[in-house]
Design a protein around this motif. Structure first.
Motif, PDB file in Angstrom:
ATOM      1  N   ASP A 173       0.716  -1.350  -0.303  1.00 55.18           N
ATOM      2  CA  ASP A 173       0.060  -0.114   0.183  1.00 55.18           C
ATOM      3  C   ASP A 173       0.787   1.250   0.036  1.00 55.18           C
ATOM      4  O   ASP A 173       1.558   1.480   0.657  1.00 55.18           O
ATOM      5  CB  ASP A 173      -0.628   0.101   0.928  1.00 55.18           C
ATOM      6  CG  ASP A 173      -2.128   1.477   1.010  1.00 55.18           C
ATOM      7  OD1 ASP A 173      -2.216   1.766  -0.101  1.00 55.18           O
ATOM      8  OD2 ASP A 173      -2.747   1.344   2.122  1.00 55.18           O
ATOM      9  N   ASN A 174       1.015   1.757  -1.063  1.00 55.38           N
ATOM     10  CA  ASN A 174       1.340   3.594  -1.393  1.00 55.38           C
ATOM     11  C   ASN A 174       2.848   2.924  -0.823  1.00 55.38           C
ATOM     12  O   ASN A 174       3.546   4.103  -1.290  1.00 55.38           O
ATOM     13  CB  ASN A 174       1.405   4.419   0.095  1.00 55.38           C
ATOM     14  CG  ASN A 174      -0.254   4.992  -0.408  1.00 55.38           C
ATOM     15  OD1 ASN A 174      -0.713   4.909  -1.810  1.00 55.38           O
ATOM     16  ND2 ASN A 174      -0.960   5.163   0.452  1.00 55.38           N
ATOM     17  N   ASN A 175       3.671   1.731  -1.496  1.00 57.27           N
ATOM     18  CA  ASN A 175       4.792   1.628  -1.287  1.00 57.27           C
ATOM     19  C   ASN A 175       5.076   1.429  -2.670  1.00 57.27           C
ATOM     20  O   ASN A 175       4.313   0.569  -3.564  1.00 57.27           O
ATOM     21  CB  ASN A 175       5.291   0.928  -0.291  1.00 57.27           C
ATOM     22  CG  ASN A 175       5.392   1.376   0.890  1.00 57.27           C
ATOM     23  OD1 ASN A 175       5.660   2.225   1.701  1.00 57.27           O
ATOM     24  ND2 ASN A 175       4.441   0.688   1.737  1.00 57.27           N
ATOM     25  N   SER A 176       6.481   1.493  -3.648  1.00 59.89           N
ATOM     26  CA  SER A 176       7.216   1.866  -4.329  1.00 59.89           C
ATOM     27  C   SER A 176       7.829   0.430  -4.547  1.00 59.89           C
ATOM     28  O   SER A 176       7.902   0.032  -3.606  1.00 59.89           O
ATOM     29  CB  SER A 176       8.274   2.492  -4.659  1.00 59.89           C
ATOM     30  OG  SER A 176       7.463   4.268  -4.733  1.00 59.89           O
ATOM     31  N   GLY A 177       7.586  -0.123  -5.763  1.00 60.95           N
ATOM     32  CA  GLY A 177       8.453  -1.267  -5.795  1.00 60.95           C
ATOM     33  C   GLY A 177      10.198  -0.903  -5.794  1.00 60.95           C
ATOM     34  O   GLY A 177      10.850   0.071  -5.454  1.00 60.95           O
ATOM     35  N   ALA A 178      10.563  -2.217  -5.181  1.00 66.75           N
ATOM     36  CA  ALA A 178      12.276  -1.885  -4.626  1.00 66.75           C
ATOM     37  C   ALA A 178      12.966  -1.947  -5.766  1.00 66.75           C
ATOM     38  O   ALA A 178      12.839  -2.613  -7.318  1.00 66.75           O
ATOM     39  CB  ALA A 178      12.014  -3.684  -3.707  1.00 66.75           C
ATOM     40  N   ALA A 179      13.891  -0.907  -5.509  1.00 67.89           N
ATOM     41  CA  ALA A 179      15.182  -0.145  -6.644  1.00 67.89           C
ATOM     42  C   ALA A 179      15.354  -1.786  -7.628  1.00 67.89           C
ATOM     43  O   ALA A 179      16.149  -2.866  -6.425  1.00 67.89           O
ATOM     44  CB  ALA A 179      15.997   0.889  -6.510  1.00 67.89           C
ATOM     45  N   ASN A 180      16.123  -2.071  -8.118  1.00 66.74           N
ATOM     46  CA  ASN A 180      16.639  -3.470  -9.373  1.00 66.74           C
ATOM     47  C   ASN A 180      16.070  -4.034  -8.975  1.00 66.74           C
ATOM     48  O   ASN A 180      16.683  -5.310  -8.928  1.00 66.74           O
ATOM     49  CB  ASN A 180      18.131  -2.714  -8.987  1.00 66.74           C
ATOM     50  CG  ASN A 180      18.898  -1.623  -9.152  1.00 66.74           C
ATOM     51  OD1 ASN A 180      19.284  -1.016  -8.021  1.00 66.74           O
ATOM     52  ND2 ASN A 180      18.713  -0.963 -10.449  1.00 66.74           N
ATOM     53  N   ARG A 181      14.524  -4.722  -8.867  1.00 62.48           N
ATOM     54  CA  ARG A 181      14.266  -5.933  -8.426  1.00 62.48           C
ATOM     55  C   ARG A 181      13.097  -5.936  -9.777  1.00 62.48           C
ATOM     56  O   ARG A 181      12.285  -6.962  -9.126  1.00 62.48           O
ATOM     57  CB  ARG A 181      13.527  -5.982  -6.977  1.00 62.48           C
ATOM     58  CG  ARG A 181      15.449  -6.316  -6.119  1.00 62.48           C
ATOM     59  CD  ARG A 181      14.966  -6.203  -5.038  1.00 62.48           C
ATOM     60  NE  ARG A 181      13.472  -7.688  -5.115  1.00 62.48           N
ATOM     61  CZ  ARG A 181      13.826  -8.328  -2.982  1.00 62.48           C
ATOM     62  NH1 ARG A 181      13.475  -7.347  -2.197  1.00 62.48           N
ATOM     63  NH2 ARG A 181      13.208  -9.660  -3.394  1.00 62.48           N
ATOM     64  N   GLY A 182      12.875  -4.756 -10.247  1.00 61.52           N
ATOM     65  CA  GLY A 182      11.659  -4.828 -11.042  1.00 61.52           C
ATOM     66  C   GLY A 182       9.960  -5.506 -10.916  1.00 61.52           C
ATOM     67  O   GLY A 182       9.689  -5.564 -11.785  1.00 61.52           O
ATOM     68  N   GLY A 183       9.779  -4.890  -9.932  1.00 57.44           N
ATOM     69  CA  GLY A 183       8.479  -4.745  -9.323  1.00 57.44           C
ATOM     70  C   GLY A 183       7.476  -4.173  -9.393  1.00 57.44           C
ATOM     71  O   GLY A 183       7.394  -3.312  -9.536  1.00 57.44           O
ATOM     72  N   GLY A 184       6.198  -4.778  -9.167  1.00 59.24           N
ATOM     73  CA  GLY A 184       5.146  -3.207  -9.437  1.00 59.24           C
ATOM     74  C   GLY A 184       5.274  -2.834  -8.240  1.00 59.24           C
ATOM     75  O   GLY A 184       5.527  -3.619  -6.727  1.00 59.24           O
ATOM     76  N   GLY A 185       4.364  -1.208  -8.356  1.00 61.68           N
ATOM     77  CA  GLY A 185       4.039  -0.626  -7.051  1.00 61.68           C
ATOM     78  C   GLY A 185       3.110  -1.039  -6.015  1.00 61.68           C
ATOM     79  O   GLY A 185       2.099  -1.320  -6.968  1.00 61.68           O
ATOM     80  N   GLY A 186       3.011  -0.546  -5.396  1.00 64.09           N
ATOM     81  CA  GLY A 186       1.668  -0.502  -4.622  1.00 64.09           C
ATOM     82  C   GLY A 186       0.957   0.853  -5.210  1.00 64.09           C
ATOM     83  O   GLY A 186       1.154   1.292  -6.172  1.00 64.09           O
ATOM     84  N   ASP A 187      -0.519   0.646  -4.611  1.00 68.47           N
ATOM     85  CA  ASP A 187      -1.543   1.008  -5.614  1.00 68.47           C
ATOM     86  C   ASP A 187      -0.922   3.048  -4.890  1.00 68.47           C
ATOM     87  O   ASP A 187      -0.677   3.409  -3.663  1.00 68.47           O
ATOM     88  CB  ASP A 187      -3.098   1.333  -4.932  1.00 68.47           C
ATOM     89  CG  ASP A 187      -2.848   1.647  -3.570  1.00 68.47           C
ATOM     90  OD1 ASP A 187      -3.669   3.031  -2.883  1.00 68.47           O
ATOM     91  OD2 ASP A 187      -2.216   0.816  -2.394  1.00 68.47           O
ATOM     92  N   GLY A 188      -0.395   3.560  -5.824  1.00 69.70           N
ATOM     93  CA  GLY A 188      -0.414   4.319  -5.787  1.00 69.70           C
ATOM     94  C   GLY A 188       0.696   4.910  -6.206  1.00 69.70           C
ATOM     95  O   GLY A 188       1.325   5.723  -5.879  1.00 69.70           O
ATOM     96  N   ALA A 189       2.131   4.158  -6.426  1.00 70.31           N
ATOM     97  CA  ALA A 189       3.420   3.987  -6.363  1.00 70.31           C
ATOM     98  C   ALA A 189       4.034   4.318  -7.452  1.00 70.31           C
ATOM     99  O   ALA A 189       2.844   2.613  -7.906  1.00 70.31           O
ATOM    100  CB  ALA A 189       3.962   3.304  -4.627  1.00 70.31           C
TER     101      ALA A 189
END
Length: 235
Positions: A173-189
């Motif tokens: 929730d509201n947290n970005s995907g981790a740098a250099n791990r290609g993850g999706g962002g949480g809602d709004g991030a």
């Protein structure tokens, strides 16, 4: 090997490796915040292969950034060699989580957001009031320590409900995907950025030039060059 011995005795430029393996991870998609029940972005899928480099040639490496503001992730690449998969897809303003090249996000409801797809599977467990969990990621090919990447982002839950989960670099929730791990962002991030790894036998010499400050590891008979920012390598 004989060629290497002759170069060592007679001087000159050491030969380029006869085969270099690569893995390319693009950026994850961003989550979307729509009406308070935003959805998660998708994680990116790594691409792997091999190439035979040409001695004296500079290979430019681009690290794709994660998507922002409801946008897809950006593609990573090795110029003239290979592109990563399209970046992870963004969450939708209609509340489904983002998709990637192989897997799907899930739909939320009027009260919750869907989770984003992961590099290793679909998003899971959406509920009427609880957001969908981000899909699982995968082990990054060639990474010396088995880093897991490409997790999908989590969708938003209705107030008072348990938060949806994410793993392998996906954001909650509201947290970005981790740098250099290609993850999706949480809602709004925002989504997480990608990376590129090169590996070749350590019987060959080091490159003549690198830029971008890759992490270099020598292990198990191989040299690894792990790029987490854009740069280049010249053999």
């Amino acid at each position: 090997m004989m060629q290497q011995m002759l170069v060592g005795l007679g001087g000159g430029v050491a030969p380029a490796p006869d085969s270099v393996s690569y893995s390319i991870l693009s950026g994850g998609g961003s989550g979307t915040n729509s009406g308070g029940n935003g959805s998660g972005g998708a994680g990116a899928i790594p691409v792997q292969g091999t190439f035979a480099p040409t001695g004296g040639t500079t290979y430019n490496i681009t690290i794709g950034s994660g998507g922002t503001g409801g946008g897809d992730g950006n593609q990573s690449s090795i110029a003239g060699v290979a592109n990563g998969s399209p970046g992870g897809g963004a969450g939708s303003s209609a509340n489904p989580g983002g998709n990637n090249a192989s897997f799907s996000g899930n739909s939320g409801s009027i009260f919750s957001g869907g989770g984003g797809a992961g590099a290793g599977g679909n998003a899971t467990n959406p509920g009427q009031y609880s957001g969908g969990n981000g899909g699982p990621g995968v082990v990054m090919p060639l990474h010396p320590t088995g880093l897991r990447v490409g997790g999908g982002g989590a969708g938003r839950s209705m107030g008072g409900q348990p938060a949806a989960s994410a793993s392998d670099g996906g954001g909650t929730d509201n947290n970005s995907g981790a740098a250099n791990r290609g993850g999706g962002g949480g809602d709004g991030a925002s989504g997480g950025s990608g990376r590129v790894i090169l590996r070749y036998a350590d019987s060959f010499d080091e490159p003549t030039t690198t830029t971008g400050n890759p992490t270099v590891t020598v292990s198990g008979g191989y040299r690894y060059y792990d790029f987490t920012s854009s740069g280049s390598i010249k053999f």
